[in-house]
Structures are given as C-alpha cells and as structure tokens.
Scaffold this motif. Structure first.
Motif, short mmCIF file in Angstrom:
data_model
loop_
_atom_site.label_atom_id
_atom_site.label_comp_id
_atom_site.label_asym_id
_atom_site.label_seq_id
_atom_site.Cartn_x
_atom_site.Cartn_y
_atom_site.Cartn_z
N ASP A 27 -40.24 54.39 52.10
CA ASP A 27 -39.70 53.20 51.47
C ASP A 27 -39.24 52.21 52.55
OD1 ASP A 27 -38.74 51.39 49.67
OD2 ASP A 27 -37.01 52.57 49.05
N THR A 28 -39.66 50.98 52.43
CA THR A 28 -39.34 50.00 53.47
C THR A 28 -38.04 49.25 53.21
OG1 THR A 28 -40.66 48.35 52.33
CG2 THR A 28 -41.76 49.65 54.04
N THR A 29 -37.47 49.38 52.01
CA THR A 29 -36.25 48.63 51.71
C THR A 29 -35.00 49.31 52.27
OG1 THR A 29 -36.05 49.72 49.56
CG2 THR A 29 -37.23 47.63 49.63
N ILE A 30 -34.99 50.62 52.36
CA ILE A 30 -33.84 51.36 52.87
C ILE A 30 -34.25 52.07 54.15
CG2 ILE A 30 -32.20 53.21 52.39
CD1 ILE A 30 -32.62 52.64 49.41
N LYS A 31 -33.52 51.86 55.22
CA LYS A 31 -33.83 52.50 56.50
C LYS A 31 -33.18 53.89 56.53
CE LYS A 31 -35.89 48.83 57.80
NZ LYS A 31 -37.27 48.71 57.40
#
Length: 78
Positions: free
Chosen positions: A17-21
C-alpha cells in the motif's frame, strides 16, 4: 437458525500500500467471526469434511506475513 460461516477479513497494514508507510511486516490482517480453521493437510486442525456437521470456531485470528513466513494468532470462544 444455524449459520456455518460468517466472517470479515480486515487488512490492517500492507507493505504494498502506497498511502501508509508501513515497513515492519509484509501484511497484517485480522479475521473475525465464525470460521473454519484449515492448516496443512487438515489432519489435526481442519474442517472434517467426512462428518455431516462442519467444525467451526467463533474467533478472532490475527495473521502476520513477513518475507514468506506466516504467523497466525487466534482467540476462540465456544
């Protein structure tokens, strides 16, 4: 009224997922509700398809995947 299976699988964190690191685990999810447990060849823990009634559990199952390894931690109430 008898319900055999009814569960929800919630994804808590995903490395793709790219929204949460989130880099700690590859995948972290929670599966809650009435569900079957099937591990390996279902010899010790399985759904017992040779019986008329199925084996199911009311439980919460935390699933963690990291570098190909998977750990499941569950709490059941029957």
């Amino acid at each position: 009224f008898m319900l055999h299976e009814s569960w929800a699988d919630l994804t808590l964190a995903n490395k793709a997922d790219t929204t949460i690191k989130f880099k700690l685990f590859d995948n972290l999810s929670l599966k809650i509700g009435r569900q079957e447990l099937i591990y390996d060849d279902a010899r010790l823990i399985g759904n017992l398809d040779w019986l008329q009634q199925g084996r199911r559990f009311d439980m919460a199952l935390l699933k963690v995947v990291h570098h190909g390894w998977q750990v499941d931690i569950g709490y059941a109430f029957n």
